[in-house]
Design a protein around this motif. Structure first.
Motif, PDB file in Angstrom:
ATOM      1  N   ASP A   1      -5.539  -8.801   0.683  1.00  0.00           N
ATOM      2  CA  ASP A   1      -4.361  -9.511   1.196  1.00  0.00           C
ATOM      3  C   ASP A   1      -3.383  -9.859   0.081  1.00  0.00           C
ATOM      4  N   VAL A   2      -3.902 -10.247  -1.077  1.00  0.00           N
ATOM      5  CA  VAL A   2      -3.034 -10.545  -2.222  1.00  0.00           C
ATOM      6  C   VAL A   2      -2.247  -9.296  -2.604  1.00  0.00           C
ATOM      7  N   LEU A   3      -2.933  -8.177  -2.671  1.00  0.00           N
ATOM      8  CA  LEU A   3      -2.271  -6.924  -3.018  1.00  0.00           C
ATOM      9  C   LEU A   3      -1.227  -6.544  -1.967  1.00  0.00           C
ATOM     10  N   ALA A   4      -1.595  -6.679  -0.695  1.00  0.00           N
ATOM     11  CA  ALA A   4      -0.659  -6.343   0.388  1.00  0.00           C
ATOM     12  C   ALA A   4       0.581  -7.229   0.333  1.00  0.00           C
ATOM     13  N   LYS A   5       0.405  -8.516   0.082  1.00  0.00           N
ATOM     14  CA  LYS A   5       1.555  -9.428  -0.006  1.00  0.00           C
ATOM     15  C   LYS A   5       2.485  -9.031  -1.150  1.00  0.00           C
ATOM     16  N   ASP A   6       1.915  -8.562  -2.245  1.00  0.00           N
ATOM     17  CA  ASP A   6       2.740  -8.126  -3.363  1.00  0.00           C
ATOM     18  C   ASP A   6       3.564  -6.896  -2.975  1.00  0.00           C
ATOM     19  N   PHE A   7       2.930  -5.957  -2.293  1.00  0.00           N
ATOM     20  CA  PHE A   7       3.661  -4.771  -1.832  1.00  0.00           C
ATOM     21  C   PHE A   7       4.797  -5.193  -0.898  1.00  0.00           C
ATOM     22  N   ILE A   8       4.481  -6.069   0.038  1.00  0.00           N
ATOM     23  CA  ILE A   8       5.477  -6.492   1.024  1.00  0.00           C
ATOM     24  C   ILE A   8       6.618  -7.252   0.361  1.00  0.00           C
ATOM     25  N   SER A   9       6.289  -8.156  -0.559  1.00  0.00           N
ATOM     26  CA  SER A   9       7.344  -8.942  -1.216  1.00  0.00           C
ATOM     27  C   SER A   9       8.256  -8.065  -2.068  1.00  0.00           C
ATOM     28  N   ASN A  10       7.741  -6.948  -2.521  1.00  0.00           N
ATOM     29  CA  ASN A  10       8.550  -6.006  -3.301  1.00  0.00           C
ATOM     30  C   ASN A  10       9.132  -4.882  -2.445  1.00  0.00           C
ATOM     31  N   LYS A  11       8.993  -5.058  -1.114  1.00  0.00           N
ATOM     32  CA  LYS A  11       9.529  -4.086  -0.151  1.00  0.00           C
ATOM     33  C   LYS A  11       8.996  -2.677  -0.388  1.00  0.00           C
ATOM     34  N   ILE A  12       7.694  -2.611  -0.699  1.00  0.00           N
ATOM     35  CA  ILE A  12       7.029  -1.330  -0.920  1.00  0.00           C
ATOM     36  C   ILE A  12       6.118  -1.064   0.283  1.00  0.00           C
ATOM     37  N   ARG A  13       6.266   0.095   0.843  1.00  0.00           N
ATOM     38  CA  ARG A  13       5.447   0.485   2.001  1.00  0.00           C
ATOM     39  C   ARG A  13       3.989   0.605   1.582  1.00  0.00           C
ATOM     40  N   ILE A  14       3.086   0.125   2.431  1.00  0.00           N
ATOM     41  CA  ILE A  14       1.650   0.209   2.144  1.00  0.00           C
ATOM     42  C   ILE A  14       1.073   1.488   2.747  1.00  0.00           C
ATOM     43  N   SER A  15       1.305   1.689   4.027  1.00  0.00           N
ATOM     44  CA  SER A  15       0.764   2.859   4.715  1.00  0.00           C
ATOM     45  C   SER A  15       1.377   4.130   4.131  1.00  0.00           C
ATOM     46  N   GLY A  16       0.507   5.079   3.802  1.00  0.00           N
ATOM     47  CA  GLY A  16       0.965   6.351   3.257  1.00  0.00           C
ATOM     48  C   GLY A  16       1.308   6.312   1.775  1.00  0.00           C
ATOM     49  N   ASN A  17       1.048   5.219   1.110  1.00  0.00           N
ATOM     50  CA  ASN A  17       1.396   5.056  -0.297  1.00  0.00           C
ATOM     51  C   ASN A  17       0.131   5.179  -1.158  1.00  0.00           C
ATOM     52  N   ARG A  18       0.097   6.162  -2.025  1.00  0.00           N
ATOM     53  CA  ARG A  18      -1.075   6.357  -2.891  1.00  0.00           C
ATOM     54  C   ARG A  18      -1.344   5.161  -3.791  1.00  0.00           C
ATOM     55  N   LYS A  19      -0.286   4.458  -4.169  1.00  0.00           N
ATOM     56  CA  LYS A  19      -0.481   3.278  -5.014  1.00  0.00           C
ATOM     57  C   LYS A  19      -1.214   2.163  -4.277  1.00  0.00           C
ATOM     58  N   ALA A  20      -1.272   2.245  -2.964  1.00  0.00           N
ATOM     59  CA  ALA A  20      -1.944   1.228  -2.155  1.00  0.00           C
ATOM     60  C   ALA A  20      -3.407   1.564  -1.886  1.00  0.00           C
ATOM     61  N   ILE A  21      -3.912   2.647  -2.444  1.00  0.00           N
ATOM     62  CA  ILE A  21      -5.310   3.035  -2.207  1.00  0.00           C
ATOM     63  C   ILE A  21      -6.288   1.916  -2.568  1.00  0.00           C
ATOM     64  N   PRO A  22      -6.079   1.162  -3.655  1.00  0.00           N
ATOM     65  CA  PRO A  22      -7.009   0.055  -3.911  1.00  0.00           C
ATOM     66  C   PRO A  22      -7.071  -0.957  -2.754  1.00  0.00           C
ATOM     67  N   TYR A  23      -5.951  -1.177  -2.088  1.00  0.00           N
ATOM     68  CA  TYR A  23      -5.942  -2.032  -0.896  1.00  0.00           C
ATOM     69  C   TYR A  23      -6.886  -1.457   0.164  1.00  0.00           C
ATOM     70  N   TYR A  24      -6.737  -0.168   0.426  1.00  0.00           N
ATOM     71  CA  TYR A  24      -7.568   0.474   1.447  1.00  0.00           C
ATOM     72  C   TYR A  24      -9.050   0.498   1.048  1.00  0.00           C
ATOM     73  N   TYR A  25      -9.307   0.673  -0.227  1.00  0.00           N
ATOM     74  CA  TYR A  25     -10.692   0.636  -0.690  1.00  0.00           C
ATOM     75  C   TYR A  25     -11.299  -0.747  -0.435  1.00  0.00           C
ATOM     76  N   MET A  26     -10.560  -1.787  -0.779  1.00  0.00           N
ATOM     77  CA  MET A  26     -11.088  -3.142  -0.596  1.00  0.00           C
ATOM     78  C   MET A  26     -11.351  -3.453   0.879  1.00  0.00           C
ATOM     79  N   ILE A  27     -10.433  -3.067   1.742  1.00  0.00           N
ATOM     80  CA  ILE A  27     -10.615  -3.307   3.177  1.00  0.00           C
ATOM     81  C   ILE A  27     -11.789  -2.490   3.702  1.00  0.00           C
TER      82      ILE A  27
END
Length: 155
Positions: A26-52
């Motif tokens: 959730d901390v990582l997701a909030k950072d992506f959202i606050s920086n207006k970075i898409r989470i879904s389909g974003n390779r940089k967000a893989i650590p988020y998906y791994y944690m979930i």
């Protein structure tokens, strides 16, 4: 001296660890959202998906252990890291699972079992890495969190 933990003690530890992984995601997701970075389909967000994904595995194991599922079977190669296999075992206890949760688990199970979120997602091997919208995973997490409560559905 090694301590032998019973199913309930292990289940509680798994549930708490799942919570820590979810909080970190959730901390990582909030950072992506606050920086207006898409989470879904974003390779940089893989650590988020791994944690979930790991949190979901822990919740499934917690729910099974709370129902006296043999902890030795969780280490069996057919169930180890196999989200859909764990979910099917839980359904065998008569625990109702929504279609959305079942479908989400079914889609992410193979990539979780093969550790794609840990090692291979950057290799162009022709395989897709499934990165659904976070709301879908949050709903799945919330539903599985309830299955770890032994009083849920009287089972």
């Amino acid at each position: 001296m090694e301590v032998e933990y019973d199913n309930i003690g292990i289940a509680a530890t798994y549930r708490m660890t799942a919570t820590y992984f979810k909080i970190s995601a959730d901390v990582l997701a909030k950072d992506f959202i606050s920086n207006k970075i898409r989470i879904s389909g974003n390779r940089k967000a893989i650590p988020y998906y791994y944690m979930i994904s790991h949190a979901l595995e822990l919740l499934l194991k917690c729910a099974l252990l709370k129902r006296n599922f043999p902890k030795s079977k969780l280490k069996n190669s057919t169930l180890r890291h196999n989200l859909i296999g764990l979910l099917d075992e839980l359904k065998n206890f008569g625990i109702p699972i929504t279609e959305d949760t079942y479908n989400t688990i079914q889609i992410i199970s193979d990539q979780h079992k093969k550790h794609r979120l840990r090692y291979d997602f950057l290799f162009d091997d022709g395989l897709l890495t499934f990165t659904p919208e976070p709301n879908s995973l949050n709903s799945t997490y919330d539903e599985l969190l309830l299955t770890g409560a032994i009083s849920t559905f009287g089972k």
